[in-house]
Design an enzyme around this catalytic site. Structure first.
Site, PDB file in Angstrom:
ATOM      1  CG  PHE A  10      -7.895  -3.989  -3.834  1.00  0.00           C
ATOM      2  CD1 PHE A  10      -9.457  -4.582  -4.133  1.00  0.00           C
ATOM      3  CD2 PHE A  10      -7.618  -2.903  -3.554  1.00  0.00           C
ATOM      4  CE1 PHE A  10     -10.263  -3.299  -4.111  1.00  0.00           C
ATOM      5  CE2 PHE A  10      -8.603  -1.837  -3.900  1.00  0.00           C
ATOM      6  CZ  PHE A  10      -9.861  -1.758  -4.029  1.00  0.00           C
ATOM      7  CG  ASP A  31      -0.424 -12.898  -6.790  1.00  0.00           C
ATOM      8  OD1 ASP A  31      -0.716 -11.779  -6.879  1.00  0.00           O
ATOM      9  OD2 ASP A  31       0.133 -13.352  -5.330  1.00  0.00           O
ATOM     10  CB  ALA A  80       3.729  -7.995  -7.880  1.00  0.00           C
ATOM     11  CB  SER A  83      -0.185  -2.772  -1.191  1.00  0.00           C
ATOM     12  OG  SER A  83      -1.139  -3.385  -0.913  1.00  0.00           O
ATOM     13  CB  THR A 132       0.612   5.059  -4.647  1.00  0.00           C
ATOM     14  OG1 THR A 132       0.146   5.747  -3.634  1.00  0.00           O
ATOM     15  CG2 THR A 132       2.115   4.514  -4.157  1.00  0.00           C
ATOM     16  CG  ASP A 133      -2.105   9.506  -3.904  1.00  0.00           C
ATOM     17  OD1 ASP A 133      -1.732   8.518  -3.378  1.00  0.00           O
ATOM     18  OD2 ASP A 133      -3.272  10.046  -3.793  1.00  0.00           O
ATOM     19  CD  GLU A 134      -0.064   5.975   0.659  1.00  0.00           C
ATOM     20  OE1 GLU A 134       0.801   5.850   1.129  1.00  0.00           O
ATOM     21  OE2 GLU A 134      -1.053   5.371   0.390  1.00  0.00           O
ATOM     22  CE1 TYR A 158       2.809   0.797  -1.028  1.00  0.00           C
ATOM     23  CE2 TYR A 158       1.886   2.858  -0.717  1.00  0.00           C
ATOM     24  CZ  TYR A 158       1.818   1.853  -1.555  1.00  0.00           C
ATOM     25  OH  TYR A 158       0.857   1.697  -2.462  1.00  0.00           O
ATOM     26  CE  LYS A 162       3.874   1.089  -5.786  1.00  0.00           C
ATOM     27  NZ  LYS A 162       3.646  -0.212  -6.626  1.00  0.00           N
ATOM     28  CG  LEU A 198     -10.497   3.684   6.821  1.00  0.00           C
ATOM     29  CD1 LEU A 198     -10.268   3.515   8.088  1.00  0.00           C
ATOM     30  CD2 LEU A 198     -10.503   5.148   6.277  1.00  0.00           C
ATOM     31  CE1 TYR A 215      -4.826   3.154  12.821  1.00  0.00           C
ATOM     32  CE2 TYR A 215      -3.945   3.911  10.644  1.00  0.00           C
ATOM     33  CZ  TYR A 215      -4.232   2.989  11.815  1.00  0.00           C
ATOM     34  OH  TYR A 215      -4.031   1.633  11.350  1.00  0.00           O
ATOM     35  N   PRO A 291       2.430   6.715  12.945  1.00  0.00           N
ATOM     36  CG  PRO A 291       4.244   5.412  13.665  1.00  0.00           C
ATOM     37  CD  PRO A 291       2.862   5.578  13.176  1.00  0.00           C
TER      38      PRO A 291
HETATM   39  P1  NAD Z   1      -2.554  -5.860  -2.443  1.00  0.00           P
HETATM   40  O1  NAD Z   1      -1.655  -6.041  -1.450  1.00  0.00           O
HETATM   41  O2  NAD Z   1      -4.118  -6.090  -2.564  1.00  0.00           O
HETATM   42  O3  NAD Z   1      -2.151  -7.149  -3.558  1.00  0.00           O
HETATM   43  C1  NAD Z   1      -0.449  -7.195  -3.892  1.00  0.00           C
HETATM   44  C2  NAD Z   1      -0.664  -8.642  -4.811  1.00  0.00           C
HETATM   45  O4  NAD Z   1       0.812  -8.572  -5.191  1.00  0.00           O
HETATM   46  C3  NAD Z   1      -0.894  -9.751  -3.797  1.00  0.00           C
HETATM   47  O5  NAD Z   1      -1.637 -10.656  -4.624  1.00  0.00           O
HETATM   48  C4  NAD Z   1       0.428 -10.274  -3.551  1.00  0.00           C
HETATM   49  O6  NAD Z   1       0.404 -11.707  -3.354  1.00  0.00           O
HETATM   50  C5  NAD Z   1       1.290  -9.994  -4.717  1.00  0.00           C
HETATM   51  N1  NAD Z   1       2.701 -10.014  -4.460  1.00  0.00           N
HETATM   52  C6  NAD Z   1       3.151  -9.388  -3.313  1.00  0.00           C
HETATM   53  N2  NAD Z   1       4.552  -9.509  -3.390  1.00  0.00           N
HETATM   54  C7  NAD Z   1       5.038 -10.288  -4.650  1.00  0.00           C
HETATM   55  C8  NAD Z   1       5.949 -10.519  -5.258  1.00  0.00           C
HETATM   56  N3  NAD Z   1       7.238 -10.472  -4.872  1.00  0.00           N
HETATM   57  N4  NAD Z   1       5.791 -11.245  -6.447  1.00  0.00           N
HETATM   58  C9  NAD Z   1       4.568 -11.508  -6.883  1.00  0.00           C
HETATM   59  N5  NAD Z   1       3.560 -11.165  -6.392  1.00  0.00           N
HETATM   60  C10 NAD Z   1       3.486 -10.419  -5.278  1.00  0.00           C
HETATM   61  O7  NAD Z   1      -2.298  -4.471  -3.529  1.00  0.00           O
HETATM   62  P2  NAD Z   1      -3.339  -3.732  -4.160  1.00  0.00           P
HETATM   63  O8  NAD Z   1      -4.059  -2.660  -3.224  1.00  0.00           O
HETATM   64  O9  NAD Z   1      -4.042  -4.573  -5.029  1.00  0.00           O
HETATM   65  O10 NAD Z   1      -2.455  -2.840  -5.154  1.00  0.00           O
HETATM   66  C11 NAD Z   1      -1.696  -3.248  -6.205  1.00  0.00           C
HETATM   67  C12 NAD Z   1      -0.777  -2.063  -6.808  1.00  0.00           C
HETATM   68  O11 NAD Z   1      -1.521  -0.805  -6.900  1.00  0.00           O
HETATM   69  C13 NAD Z   1       0.249  -1.982  -5.729  1.00  0.00           C
HETATM   70  O12 NAD Z   1       1.600  -1.803  -6.426  1.00  0.00           O
HETATM   71  C14 NAD Z   1       0.006  -0.711  -4.844  1.00  0.00           C
HETATM   72  O13 NAD Z   1       1.322   0.114  -4.666  1.00  0.00           O
HETATM   73  C15 NAD Z   1      -0.852   0.095  -5.995  1.00  0.00           C
HETATM   74  N6  NAD Z   1      -1.726   0.923  -5.503  1.00  0.00           N
HETATM   75  C16 NAD Z   1      -2.661   0.663  -4.751  1.00  0.00           C
HETATM   76  C17 NAD Z   1      -3.585   1.554  -4.355  1.00  0.00           C
HETATM   77  C18 NAD Z   1      -4.671   1.265  -3.022  1.00  0.00           C
HETATM   78  O14 NAD Z   1      -5.498   2.203  -2.889  1.00  0.00           O
HETATM   79  N7  NAD Z   1      -4.898  -0.250  -2.781  1.00  0.00           N
HETATM   80  C19 NAD Z   1      -3.568   2.874  -4.806  1.00  0.00           C
HETATM   81  C20 NAD Z   1      -2.570   3.107  -5.635  1.00  0.00           C
HETATM   82  C21 NAD Z   1      -1.621   2.533  -5.961  1.00  0.00           C
HETATM   83  P1  TYD Z   2      -5.280   2.686   4.234  1.00  0.00           P
HETATM   84  O1  TYD Z   2      -6.722   2.060   3.839  1.00  0.00           O
HETATM   85  O2  TYD Z   2      -4.332   2.152   4.948  1.00  0.00           O
HETATM   86  O3  TYD Z   2      -4.591   3.516   2.972  1.00  0.00           O
HETATM   87  P2  TYD Z   2      -3.332   4.449   2.937  1.00  0.00           P
HETATM   88  O4  TYD Z   2      -2.518   4.422   4.365  1.00  0.00           O
HETATM   89  O5  TYD Z   2      -2.589   3.792   1.746  1.00  0.00           O
HETATM   90  O6  TYD Z   2      -3.932   5.813   2.628  1.00  0.00           O
HETATM   91  O7  TYD Z   2      -5.812   4.330   5.009  1.00  0.00           O
HETATM   92  C1  TYD Z   2      -6.473   5.231   4.700  1.00  0.00           C
HETATM   93  C2  TYD Z   2      -6.525   6.463   5.652  1.00  0.00           C
HETATM   94  O8  TYD Z   2      -7.285   5.794   6.880  1.00  0.00           O
HETATM   95  C3  TYD Z   2      -5.211   6.739   6.173  1.00  0.00           C
HETATM   96  O9  TYD Z   2      -5.216   8.234   6.441  1.00  0.00           O
HETATM   97  C4  TYD Z   2      -5.055   5.822   7.459  1.00  0.00           C
HETATM   98  C5  TYD Z   2      -6.377   5.824   8.071  1.00  0.00           C
HETATM   99  N1  TYD Z   2      -6.770   4.599   8.776  1.00  0.00           N
HETATM  100  C6  TYD Z   2      -7.496   4.924  10.062  1.00  0.00           C
HETATM  101  O10 TYD Z   2      -7.729   6.096  10.704  1.00  0.00           O
HETATM  102  N2  TYD Z   2      -7.808   3.709  10.803  1.00  0.00           N
HETATM  103  C7  TYD Z   2      -7.273   2.394  10.665  1.00  0.00           C
HETATM  104  O11 TYD Z   2      -7.513   1.514  11.083  1.00  0.00           O
HETATM  105  C8  TYD Z   2      -6.551   2.346   8.933  1.00  0.00           C
HETATM  106  C9  TYD Z   2      -6.221   0.800   8.548  1.00  0.00           C
HETATM  107  C10 TYD Z   2      -6.460   3.452   8.482  1.00  0.00           C
END
Ligand code: NAD
Ligand code: TYD
Length: 352
Positions: A10, A31, A80, A83, A132-134, A158, A162, A198, A215, A291
């Protein structure tokens, strides 16, 4: 050129599209194409001489070392990762394998490569780790937002994985002098997000007359940032960040999950109203809580604003509208993304 990992996901996918459109510098995208990697996101780049795709694992040190010595990038950006928090609860091992072991192997390959660079090459080289901020864990209602000095207290497999990767980044900087930059960003949303998260889940479920699963009580709070704003932050920190430092990135846009889901419903009610005239909000269903569910995240992004001059362009309202419009206009992408593996996940996690 730059090497991007996880660029079929993404945020990495949005980053590469934006980078090549705005900047034009060539990109190698490494990737593994897990369930979350989708080459369709980058299909417009087919035949573009500035773009090279390599299918492989960041944990494959031989492959990564070979790529680095072949392409000789001036920077590596590590998106990568595994996530999705819910998947980490069902099966944490992949998260440790990619996010910790894989990150360590990637660091080692990069360390070996940096040793081969000239003094000028080494001085200009950067490794940017996207986190991530998590990692900071859950805030109480009265707590101040996360700053760069907030202690790490991850709650889920997760976020623990991270956090571990962030510690590796710090150690490889302090011990080996690798020029590492780390970004800790809040929840992203926008085009090309895999619909297990979500916002896209709610858009697609709403349109398919399925429940919108919230949830627990739905009053958990997250800070939300439009993905393209995060991509601009990555590019800005790469250009101006100080090696060894971390940067918190967020949208100053704290919302409860219920507010987010109602926001999606309100937009769909306007753009694609239900035939029966009832609001999509009628599909909201409270389901069993996650959980260890973190109650609240909030980001203090003062540092990146002050030192780098970055700030988000989108508000939550404008970004959410763009996101819903994108999913409505890109049914082909979502149809492919929600076939096979996606259905198995929904069945396993939500049951019927
Ligand atoms: P995503 O799950 O959409 O994409 C992850 C990508 O990494 C995929 O294309 C997958 O094929 C690839 N990948 C997974 N394991 C791999 C490996 N071993 N080697 C090579 N490629 C691999 O994740 P995203 O939402 O795009 O998140 C990208 C980064 O940003 C992650 O590190 C995540 O922790 C971080 N992040 C995400 C969010 C969010 O809200 N989505 C917020 C903060 C930080
Ligand atoms: P998510 O998009 O999985 O991101 P993160 O857990 O990394 O914050 O979830 C965002 C928020 O939405 C989180 O508090 C969990 C909640 N959530 C639901 O309430 N229902 C759902 O089906 C999903 C996937 C998430």
């Amino acid at each position: 050129m730059i090497l991007v990992t996880g660029g079929a996901g993404f945020i990495g996918g949005n980053f590469i599209l934006e980078w090549l459109a705005e900047n034009g510098e060539a990109v190698v995208n490494l990737d593994k194409l897990t369930y979350a990697g989708n080459p369709d996101t980058l299909s417009t780049l087919t035949g573009d001489p500035r773009y090279v795709f390599v299918r492989g694992d960041i944990g494959d040190r031989t492959l990564v070392s070979a790529l680095l010595s072949k392409h000789r990038p001036r920077a590596v950006i590590n998106f990568a990762a595994e996530s999705h928090v819910d998947r980490s609860i069902h099966g944490p091992r992949e998260f440790i394998q990619t996010n910790v072991v894989g990150a360590c192997n990637l660091l080692e390959a990069v360390r070996g490569y940096v040793d081969t660079l000239s003094p000028e090459g080494r001085a200009g080289f950067r490794f940017l780790h996207v986190s991530t901020d998590e990692v900071f864990g859950s805030l109480k209602e009265s707590d101040p937002p996360f700053s760069e000095s907030t202690p790490y207290r991850p709650s889920s497999p997760y976020s623990a994985s991270k956090a571990a990767s962030d510690h590796l980044m710090r150690a490889w900087h302090v011990t080996y002098g690798l020029p590492i930059l780390t970004i800790n960003c809040s929840n992203n949303y926008g085009p090309y997000q895999y619909p297990e998260k979500l916002i896209p889940l709610c858009i697609l479920n709403a349109l398919a007359s399925k429940v919108l699963p919230v949830y627990g009580d739905g009053l958990q709070r997250r800070d939300w940032l439009y993905v393209r704003d995060h991509c601009r932050a990555v590019a800005a920190v790469l250009a101006q960040g100080i090696p060894g430092e971390t940067y918190n990135v967020g949208g100053s846009s704290e919302k409860t999950n219920l507010e987010v889901v109602h926001g999606v419903c309100d937009i769909l009610d306007r753009l694609r109203p239900r035939e029966d005239g009832v609001s999509y909000a009628a599909q909201i269903t409270f389901v069993v809580d996650r959980p260890g569910h973190d109650r609240r995240y909030a980001i203090d992004a003062a540092r990146i604003r002050r030192e780098i001059g970055w700030r988000p362009k989108e508000t939550f309202e404008s970004g959410l509208l763009k996101t819903v419009e994108w999913y409505l206009a890109n049914e082909e992408w979502t149809k492919k993304a929600t076939s096979g593996a996606y259905r198995n996940w929904v069945q396993m996690h939500y049951g019927t």
